[in-house]
Design an enzyme around this catalytic site. Structure first.
Site, short mmCIF file in Angstrom:
data_model
loop_
_atom_site.label_atom_id
_atom_site.label_comp_id
_atom_site.label_asym_id
_atom_site.label_seq_id
_atom_site.Cartn_x
_atom_site.Cartn_y
_atom_site.Cartn_z
N ASP A 14 -38.71 114.25 11.81
CA ASP A 14 -40.07 114.18 12.31
C ASP A 14 -40.95 114.77 11.21
OD1 ASP A 14 -42.23 113.90 14.17
OD2 ASP A 14 -42.06 116.04 14.60
N ASP A 16 -44.80 116.10 11.46
CA ASP A 16 -45.61 117.25 11.88
C ASP A 16 -44.76 118.21 12.72
OD1 ASP A 16 -47.94 116.06 10.69
OD2 ASP A 16 -48.04 114.73 12.41
#
Length: 196
Positions: A14, A16
């Site tokens: 991922d 952020d």
């Protein structure tokens, strides 16, 4: 994947909250701060033969906070930072959609926005990957749900929050409070991909 010739192992990341601090809709360099330990973690997986791949929900595009061009420019800069640390080229898959809050044409239901597994499946197809031997690092439970839906056997949930119940079936989910702590878990995370 059912094709025996697809053996590439991916490290799904991922963005952020894993690569950079999650400040909410990060669309430019000035708001992008690398999380301590991320280069060490990615490097540890690369040493074990994993190709890092970013899979990121980016509804900030659909909401009009920044453009796809802004996102691509930031992605190029981010890749260069990893390259300077000796990392391989990092493919990036992103979802600009949101089912209710985005503006047309981004306002829609899609199969790429996590927790749907669309981005992971696309990456595996494009890169010739064996998903059962791939792993995911995410700081949101929807990341982990996407990984399970894609058939990953091993993942790491980077959060101080407890894992929701019931537990996901057919998936080993490790947990670390911070990205930096993941380094010590790398051997266990990789081993779990072999046992399923």
């Amino acid at each position: 994947m059912n094709q025996h010739d697809k053996q590439t192992r991916l490290l799904f990341l991922d963005r952020d909250g894993i690569i950079n601090e999650d400040k909410g809709y990060v669309g430019n360099k000035s708001a992008f701060c690398f999380i301590p330990g991320i280069f060490d973690v990615v490097g540890a997986f690369v040493e074990h033969g994993f190709l890092p791949v970013v899979v990121t929900n980016q509804s900030g595009i659909g909401r009009g906070f920044y453009t796809e061009s802004d996102f691509h420019a930031l992605t190029h800069w981010m890749r260069e930072a990893f390259a300077e640390k000796g990392m391989p080229f990092i493919p990036v898959y992103y979802c600009p959609h949101h089912p209710t809050e985005a503006k047309p044409p981004y306002k829609k239901q899609c199969n790429c926005r996590k927790p749907s597994p669309g981005m992971l499946l696309s990456a595996a197809n494009d890169l010739g990957a064996d998903l059962s031997k791939s792993v995911l690092l995410g700081d949101s439970w929807r990341d982990i749900q996407a990984g399970a839906a894609a058939g990953l056997a091993s993942q790491c949930y980077v959060s101080k929050q407890p894992q929701p119940t019931p537990a996901l079936s057919n998936a080993s989910v490790f947990q670390a409070d911070t990205v930096a702590q993941v380094v010590t878990l790398v051997p266990q995370i990789i081993a779990a991909t072999k046992t399923g």
